[in-house]
Design a protein around this motif. Sequence first.
Motif, short mmCIF file in Angstrom:
data_model
loop_
_atom_site.label_atom_id
_atom_site.label_comp_id
_atom_site.label_asym_id
_atom_site.label_seq_id
_atom_site.Cartn_x
_atom_site.Cartn_y
_atom_site.Cartn_z
N GLY A 1 0.80 -1.21 0.00
CA GLY A 1 0.00 0.00 0.00
C GLY A 1 0.84 1.26 0.00
N VAL A 2 0.15 2.37 0.02
CA VAL A 2 0.78 3.67 0.09
C VAL A 2 0.01 4.51 1.10
N LEU A 3 0.66 5.54 1.60
CA LEU A 3 -0.03 6.53 2.43
C LEU A 3 -0.30 7.73 1.53
N LYS A 4 -1.56 8.06 1.37
CA LYS A 4 -1.92 9.22 0.57
C LYS A 4 -2.48 10.28 1.50
N GLY A 5 -2.13 11.52 1.22
CA GLY A 5 -2.61 12.59 2.08
C GLY A 5 -2.53 13.94 1.43
N GLN A 6 -2.76 14.93 2.27
CA GLN A 6 -2.74 16.33 1.86
C GLN A 6 -1.97 17.10 2.92
#
Length: 167
Positions: free
Chosen positions: A129-134
Motif C-alpha cells: 500500500g501507500v499513504l496518501k494525504g494532503q
Amino acid sequence: ETTSWDSFHGLNFSALGSAYRQVAAQQCLFRNSLATRHAALLQLDVYTVSVAEQEFSVPFQLDPLDSKVRDVHILASWFVLEFFSPPHGSRRNAAANHSTLSTHPDEPCTHWQQTVFTLAKAVQLQADGVLKGQAKVHRASWSARDLKVELTIGAIAERFVIVGAEL
C-alpha cells in the motif's frame, strides 16, 4: 491512548498529552529510520519566489520502502538546499560553484535537524500500500516565524504548529 505523560516519575502530566503533539518537534532522526520513500512537497526558486508561494496545499503519496507491514507513528519533514546554482535559464556554469546541504535523516545531523509530526494514532502502512494525504502550510497570524500545518491522511486530519520556522 496511555502515554508516559500519565505517570512521569510519579507525577500526572496527562493534561499535556495532546498539547505536546500539536507542536511539531525539531530533532535528529535515526539513520535508516524511514518506512517510506520521500515525497517532495514544495520546491522554491529563491531567485524568483513570491510570498504567496510560501503558503501551499499539496497532495502527497508515500510509497513503502520494503514489503513489511508497519505502524507509522510520525511524519517527518526536512529540506535540501542547493547553493550557487544559477537562475533558471542562465548560461553561467552551474557546476563550478554548486553545493548541496541536506537535512535528510540519513545525512549527518545539522542544527536544523528534521521536523517531526507525531500522529495521535498510528496509521498502518501495508506492504503493498501507500499513504496518501494532503499537506497544508500557512503562516500563523500571531507570528511571522510560526507555521500552521494541517496533515490529512485518509479521513484523519491533524493540526500542528512549527514554532520559529524560517520559510
